[in-house]
Design a protein around this motif. Structure first.
Motif, short mmCIF file in Angstrom:
data_model
loop_
_atom_site.label_atom_id
_atom_site.label_comp_id
_atom_site.label_asym_id
_atom_site.label_seq_id
_atom_site.Cartn_x
_atom_site.Cartn_y
_atom_site.Cartn_z
N GLU A 64 -14.71 4.48 33.44
CA GLU A 64 -13.89 4.55 32.39
C GLU A 64 -12.44 4.25 32.69
OE1 GLU A 64 -12.64 4.72 28.36
OE2 GLU A 64 -14.63 5.06 28.97
N ASP A 65 -11.64 3.34 32.30
CA ASP A 65 -10.43 3.01 32.50
C ASP A 65 -9.40 3.96 32.11
OD1 ASP A 65 -8.14 1.66 33.68
OD2 ASP A 65 -8.05 0.15 31.98
N VAL A 66 -9.07 5.09 32.98
CA VAL A 66 -8.10 6.12 32.68
C VAL A 66 -6.73 5.99 33.54
CG1 VAL A 66 -7.91 8.66 32.55
CG2 VAL A 66 -10.10 7.64 32.10
N VAL A 67 -5.75 6.15 32.87
CA VAL A 67 -4.66 6.15 33.40
C VAL A 67 -4.24 7.36 34.01
CG1 VAL A 67 -1.84 6.00 33.16
CG2 VAL A 67 -3.57 4.55 31.78
#
Length: 95
Positions: A64-67
């Protein structure tokens, strides 16, 4: 596919190289061997065999692309020698 002198001439022109006569003969022999092997592979019965994108059968594992660091604009601008209105000011390089 037959490897001819004309094909070697074409490949030299395409690759922008020059081969000596000895290298031309070696290249013709090597390309003939490669094409012979490909012909052997074409004889294989591949009905029912699905094409692969990887030999080991794995697929890409996506995370998952999480900041994680959030908005760091103020921190970045505090390191700049000069800044104005959320931009970094740099010296002119030409007029």
């Amino acid at each position: 596919m037959e490897i001819t002198e004309e094909l070697i001439d074409y490949l030299q022109k395409l690759g922008r190289i020059r081969l000596s006569e000895e290298d031309r003969q070696k290249t013709m022999k090597d390309l003939g061997s490669i094409m012979g092997y490909i012909d052997k592979l074409n004889e294989l019965d591949t009905t029912g065999v699905e094409p692969l994108s990887h030999a080991n059968g794995r697929t890409n594992v996506m995370r998952e692309d999480v900041v994680t660091n959030g908005d760091m604009r103020d921190k970045v601008l505090s390191n700049a020698p000069k800044s104005s209105e959320d931009t970094i000011l740099v010296p002119k390089t030409f007029d």
